[in-house]
Scaffold this active site. Structure first.
Site, PDB file in Angstrom:
ATOM      1  N   GLY A   1      -0.477  -8.590   4.034  1.00  0.00           N
ATOM      2  CA  GLY A   1      -1.283  -7.661   5.230  1.00  0.00           C
ATOM      3  C   GLY A   1      -1.781  -7.581   5.086  1.00  0.00           C
TER       4      GLY A   1
ATOM      5  CG  HIS B   1      -1.749  -7.830  -4.000  1.00  0.00           C
ATOM      6  ND1 HIS B   1      -3.050  -9.274  -2.527  1.00  0.00           N
ATOM      7  CD2 HIS B   1      -0.846  -8.902  -3.347  1.00  0.00           C
ATOM      8  CE1 HIS B   1      -1.895 -10.043  -2.297  1.00  0.00           C
ATOM      9  NE2 HIS B   1      -0.921  -9.619  -2.661  1.00  0.00           N
TER      10      HIS B   1
ATOM     11  CG  HIS C   1     -13.599   6.246   6.642  1.00  0.00           C
ATOM     12  ND1 HIS C   1     -14.019   4.728   6.254  1.00  0.00           N
ATOM     13  CD2 HIS C   1     -14.318   6.872   7.412  1.00  0.00           C
ATOM     14  CE1 HIS C   1     -14.625   4.151   7.892  1.00  0.00           C
ATOM     15  NE2 HIS C   1     -15.281   5.611   8.149  1.00  0.00           N
TER      16      HIS C   1
ATOM     17  CE  LYS D   1      -5.348  -9.201   2.944  1.00  0.00           C
ATOM     18  NZ  LYS D   1      -4.399  -9.010   3.292  1.00  0.00           N
TER      19      LYS D   1
END
Length: 167
Positions: free
Chosen positions: A21, A17, A128, A25
């Site tokens: 926000g 987790h 990335h 997920k």
């Protein structure tokens, strides 16, 4: 799909987790796995593997030792002591180890002709990440590490990705 398709899934990866926000997920991985493998019974048509966890050495094939060392030391329990480094690096080692291990194991199986297709749903490559730092929620560049593995046996590597997903 055929029985020469390898599917990599770590049942613990959905337990991570990143906080309220955050777009990442990991619990969605468990849901996707359940839907695709169990509901659609694709497990009958693929070889299913729980991937090994990539080591610090594996990750340093592309990333700097300082960066990977930081990822290995920081945890939710001690992250207050790493405030400066968190701003620079921003992640935890365990999750990175799991998704990088799956990618690397897929590349290794392709190299040794154990499979013709390697699949890892949900974390299709967090490409990335830079050598010395995270980028967005991409912390370890498993794609580059896998390409380096594939280049041991193949003169060229072409990467095809359907889309980038914040799972």
């Amino acid at each position: 799909m055929n029985n020469r398709t390898s599917y990599f899934y770590d049942p613990d990866v959905g337990n991570f987790h990143y906080g309220a926000g955050h777009p990442m997920k990991p619990h969605r991985l468990s849901l996707t796995h359940s839907l695709v493998l169990c509901t659609m019974e694709l497990y009958k048509k693929m070889m299913v593997f729980k991937p090994y966890k990539a080591s610090q050495h594996d990750m340093c094939r592309f990333h700097s030792e300082d960066y990977i060392d930081f990822l290995q030391k920081v945890s939710p329990n001690n992250m207050q002591g790493f405030t400066k480094s968190l701003n620079t690096f921003n992640v935890f080692f365990e999750f990175c180890s799991r998704y990088t291990g799956a990618s690397l194991q897929g590349a290794t199986q392709l190299n040794h002709k154990i499979c013709d297709i390697a699949i890892k749903l949900g974390l299709e490559g967090l490409h990335h990440a830079k050598k010395f730092e995270a980028s967005g929620f991409c912390y370890v560049n498993d794609i580059v590490i896998s390409i380096l593995e594939l280049l041991k046996y193949h003169p060229r590597v072409s990467v095809h990705r359907h889309r980038h997903s914040p799972w």
